[in-house]
Design a protein around this motif. Structure first.
Motif, PDB file in Angstrom:
ATOM      1  N   ARG A 380       0.837  -1.207   0.000  1.00 24.67           N
ATOM      2  CA  ARG A 380       0.000   0.000   0.000  1.00 24.67           C
ATOM      3  C   ARG A 380       0.872   1.257   0.000  1.00 24.67           C
ATOM      4  N   ARG A 383       2.292   1.948  -3.371  1.00 24.29           N
ATOM      5  CA  ARG A 383       1.305   2.424  -4.343  1.00 24.29           C
ATOM      6  C   ARG A 383       1.067   3.929  -4.211  1.00 24.29           C
ATOM      7  N   TYR A 384       1.153   4.441  -3.001  1.00 22.60           N
ATOM      8  CA  TYR A 384       0.893   5.862  -2.767  1.00 22.60           C
ATOM      9  C   TYR A 384       2.175   6.659  -2.522  1.00 22.60           C
ATOM     10  N   SER A 418      -0.204  -1.053 -12.332  1.00 22.00           N
ATOM     11  CA  SER A 418      -1.029  -2.173 -11.884  1.00 22.00           C
ATOM     12  C   SER A 418      -1.395  -2.033 -10.406  1.00 22.00           C
ATOM     13  N   GLY A 419      -2.649  -2.367 -10.088  1.00 18.28           N
ATOM     14  CA  GLY A 419      -3.075  -2.399  -8.699  1.00 18.28           C
ATOM     15  C   GLY A 419      -2.671  -3.678  -7.985  1.00 18.28           C
ATOM     16  N   ARG A 420      -2.216  -4.680  -8.746  1.00 20.46           N
ATOM     17  CA  ARG A 420      -1.670  -5.943  -8.214  1.00 20.46           C
ATOM     18  C   ARG A 420      -2.654  -6.664  -7.281  1.00 20.46           C
ATOM     19  N   GLN A 421      -3.951  -6.566  -7.582  1.00 26.67           N
ATOM     20  CA  GLN A 421      -4.952  -7.137  -6.676  1.00 26.67           C
ATOM     21  C   GLN A 421      -4.781  -8.643  -6.501  1.00 26.67           C
TER      22      GLN A 421
END
Length: 432
Positions: A380, A383-384, A418-421
């Motif tokens: 997380r 990502r930010y 990519s959000g890599r969920q």
């Protein structure tokens, strides 16, 4: 002592117990996340589902036969005997109750109040020698026909007054018993049709009602937390306390966002179209998380079935949000769950709670390990990460024209990442 649970011994932690009634995963003294497991989970038994519910559903009548099922003080005392026996068998630290669960309805308000005061004295005497304490008390403002059009939002001011007086007495009872919270659940605070509804008046009355509750809390010196429990739709078509976001907006409008927190139920979150962890995460983000009702719904039925939890991955994600927010303060894990109406025997009641406590223990341990390892939080943060850079932080004090000039100057051409969920879901699966 009650004979209802005769022959059932207090449960202990026995991971290899076989068919014996025992805890396989819940060890009250095991350290998880720096605290004893009991202190992290803070389990509570719901008085209403365990001892007052007769086994009905929308299409069938009573299936349970309990020796205290008579609306008398004798029955109320017998119910209390059985309840405190079960608290001891399970070794839970807390219980919760509505006034109507514990006492019979009187011929008038004064008699009903005396009945509540009498049973509160019974509870207090039993609590002197018992481990169990009161997590929260509340008033049933939805079952009686007087509340068919709501309590605080009722068009009849006499019903509003009756409800307010009832809450006052229930707060007194909770305070006397050392309750750590007081819950308001607006079971019928909503409307069926706008054709006969003055929504503005009802919302104003609901805000006034809640403000009076907060004022009375301070007047009597109650140190516990006032909690609202959001619930959508069922039983009222349009509930005013639909979900976390709705309740927060209501609290802000009435200046109560620093006075009231939320008791969030898994089943209600699902009915609102959310996940349990969504509601918990949002409550933490808004600073209004307080406590939880732990249960599950039958996803095929489409209504609030209040089953005991058995889905470890779901429970783990819920406790992940609880732990990430700092854990419970005055709140805890209340099992707002009931037996299936075919589960008739006393042992079924013990087994339902024991299995749920094991599921929660497994979920808590998985959540604590995920949080400690940082696998999700590290991803997380990455990502930010862009928001930690100087130019990005400067946008907080900028305007649209300045930002446009910066985009032109730096020749920004951002590309999607990519959000890599799926990878994150795989990480969660390693723990559960």
């Amino acid at each position: 002592m009650s004979r209802f649970f005769e022959g059932i011994e207090p449960l202990s932690f026995k991971p290899d117990a076989g068919d014996e009634l025992a805890f396989r995963h819940y060890d009250a003294d095991e350290t998880v996340g720096g605290k004893r497991m009991e202190d992290q989970l803070r389990f509570a038994v719901a008085y209403w589902h365990s001892f007052a519910w007769p086994g009905t559903d929308p299409f069938g009548g009573q299936t349970f036969e309990r020796p205290w099922f008579n609306d008398t003080m004798e029955g109320a005392r017998a119910k209390a005997d059985a309840a405190f026996d079960m608290f001891e068998i399970l070794g839970v630290p807390y219980f919760c109750f509505h006034d109507a669960d514990a006492r019979p309805e009187g011929a008038n308000f004064a008699e009903t109040t005396r009945n509540l005061e009498e049973i509160v004295d019974v509870f207090a005497a039993k609590m002197e020698s018992a481990k169990v304490r009161l997590l929260w008390g509340t008033a049933n403002l939805f079952s009686h026909r007087r509340y068919m059009s709501g309590a605080a939002t009722n068009p009849d001011p006499a019903v509003f007054a009756y409800a307010a007086a009832t809450v006052k007495n229930c707060m007194d009872a909770t305070h006397k018993l050392g309750g750590e919270n007081y819950v308001l659940w607006g079971g019928r605070e909503g409307y069926e049709t706008l054709l006969n509804t003055d929504m503005g008046r009802e919302l104003d009355n609901l805000g006034r009602f809640l403000s009076m509750v907060v004022d009375y809390k301070h007047k009597i010196g109650f140190k516990g937390t006032i909690l609202i429990e959001p619930k959508p739709q069922e039983p009222t078509k349009h509930q005013y306390d639909y979900d976390v976001a709705t309740v927060y907006g209501f609290l802000q409008r009435h200046g109560l966002e620093n006075e009231v927190k939320l008791n969030i139920e898994q089943g209600h979150a699902i009915l609102a179209g959310h996940s349990f962890e969504h509601e918990l995460a949002l409550a933490n983000a808004l600073g209004i998380f307080g406590s939880i009702d732990m249960n599950r719904n039958d996803y095929q039925s489409g209504w609030d079935t209040d089953q005991f939890p058995n889905n470890v991955p779901e429970v783990a994600l819920a406790y992940y949000e609880v732990l990430k927010g700092g854990g419970f303060k005055t709140g805890g894990t209340n099992f707002d769950a009931k037996l299936r109406r075919q589960s008739l025997d006393p042992v079924d009641l013990i087994a339902g709670h024991a299995g749920a406590m094991d599921v929660c223990a497994r979920g808590l341990k998985a959540a604590s390990k995920m949080l400690a390892d940082g696998a999700l939080e590290d991803a997380r943060a990455k990502r930010y990460a862009g928001w930690t850079e100087g130019w990005a932080k400067a946008m907080a004090d900028s305007d649209l024209e300045s930002i446009e000039a910066m985009v032109l100057e730096q020749e920004m051409e951002p590309q999607p990442l990519s959000g890599r969920q799926e990878i994150l879901e795989n990480i969660v699966n390693r723990y559960v």
